[in-house]
Each structure stands twice: as C-alpha cells, then as structure tokens.
Design an enzyme around this catalytic site. Structure first.
Site, PDB file in Angstrom:
ATOM      1  N   GLY A   1       0.809  -1.217   0.000  1.00 44.42           N
ATOM      2  CA  GLY A   1       0.000   0.000   0.000  1.00 44.42           C
ATOM      3  C   GLY A   1       0.834   1.255   0.000  1.00 44.42           C
ATOM      4  N   ASP A   2       1.961   1.230   0.699  1.00 45.93           N
ATOM      5  CA  ASP A   2       2.871   2.362   0.715  1.00 45.93           C
ATOM      6  C   ASP A   2       3.321   2.696  -0.703  1.00 45.93           C
ATOM      7  OD1 ASP A   2       4.768   4.292   1.881  1.00 45.93           O
ATOM      8  OD2 ASP A   2       6.299   2.821   1.325  1.00 45.93           O
ATOM      9  N   ALA A   3       3.694   1.674  -1.454  1.00 49.42           N
ATOM     10  CA  ALA A   3       4.162   1.880  -2.830  1.00 49.42           C
ATOM     11  C   ALA A   3       3.041   2.380  -3.738  1.00 49.42           C
ATOM     12  CB  ALA A   3       4.748   0.581  -3.375  1.00 49.42           C
TER      13      ALA A   3
END
Length: 133
Positions: free
Chosen positions: A18-20
């Site tokens: 999700g960060d990416a």
C-alpha cells in the site's frame, strides 16, 4: 496475485504494498500539477505520505464513514500488526495508524479494486491540498 491470496497477507505485508501504491499516485499527482524539481517534489510529497499525514487521513476517512466494513478490518489488521522496527520521526500510535492506512491501500491494490483505490486516494489528495491551501 489472486484476491484470496492477498486477503490472507498479514497487515505489514499489505502496508508494504500500500505504501508503494499510494506513493506512486502522489508522485503522479505532483508531476501532473507541474512540480518537477527533485527537492521540491520530495518536500511536497511528505505532506501526503508521512506517517503523520496518513494517520490524519485515516482518521478523517473513518470519521466521515468513507470506509466499508471490510476496509475497516484491513485497517485494523495493519494498525495492530507487530512491527519490529521503530517509527522514525513519530510516535508509535501515529506509526500504527499510518500502517493501517497503508494496509487498506495495499488490500485494495492487491485485490484489483482499482476504482475504489483511486477514489480513496483522490479524497486524500483533496484533503491534503485543502489543508495546504
């Protein structure tokens, strides 16, 4: 990855993805709006992707009842995950909330719910843009 496989991932694995996915959308947003200087891009991106910003955004999404029950479950899975690394530049609670935020984004990305992912990201972008104005 099959949706069922993605749903079985732990909260930190979902947060990793999700960060990416979220950061890529933020980078596209900044470039689309004419930002091109590397130092400025990094400084501006921090307003959207820092743990503090993500914790604030997830609080806003929950308060406004924008997440469905399944998304709330994945938020809690990410928030409650045991991380063996220390939070940088923030307290543990903020870091945990931001991990939950990223877990929701990772869940949506990996389960190919692209419209929903982009809908939530757009809401987040608008909130940060408004706060910066």
């Amino acid at each position: 990855m099959k949706a069922k496989d993605a749903e079985l991932l732990n909260g930190l694995a979902l947060a990793y993805m999700g960060d990416a996915a979220y950061e890529q959308s933020i980078r596209e947003h900044l470039l689309t709006n004419g930002q091109t200087k590397p130092n400025q891009l990094h400084r501006l991106a921090t307003n959207y992707v820092s743990a503090k910003a993500q914790a604030w955004l997830i609080d806003e999404l929950i308060e406004e009842d924008r997440l469905n029950e399944v998304e709330i479950e994945f938020y809690k899975r990410g928030r409650n995950a045991k991380s063996y690394s220390k939070a940088k530049n923030t307290d543990g609670s903020t870091y945990n909330k931001s991990s939950g935020f990223e877990a929701v984004m990772g869940y949506l990305y990996l389960t190919k719910q692209e419209d929903r992912l982009h809908e939530l990201i757009e809401v987040c972008i608008k909130k940060v843009d408004k706060a910066l104005a």
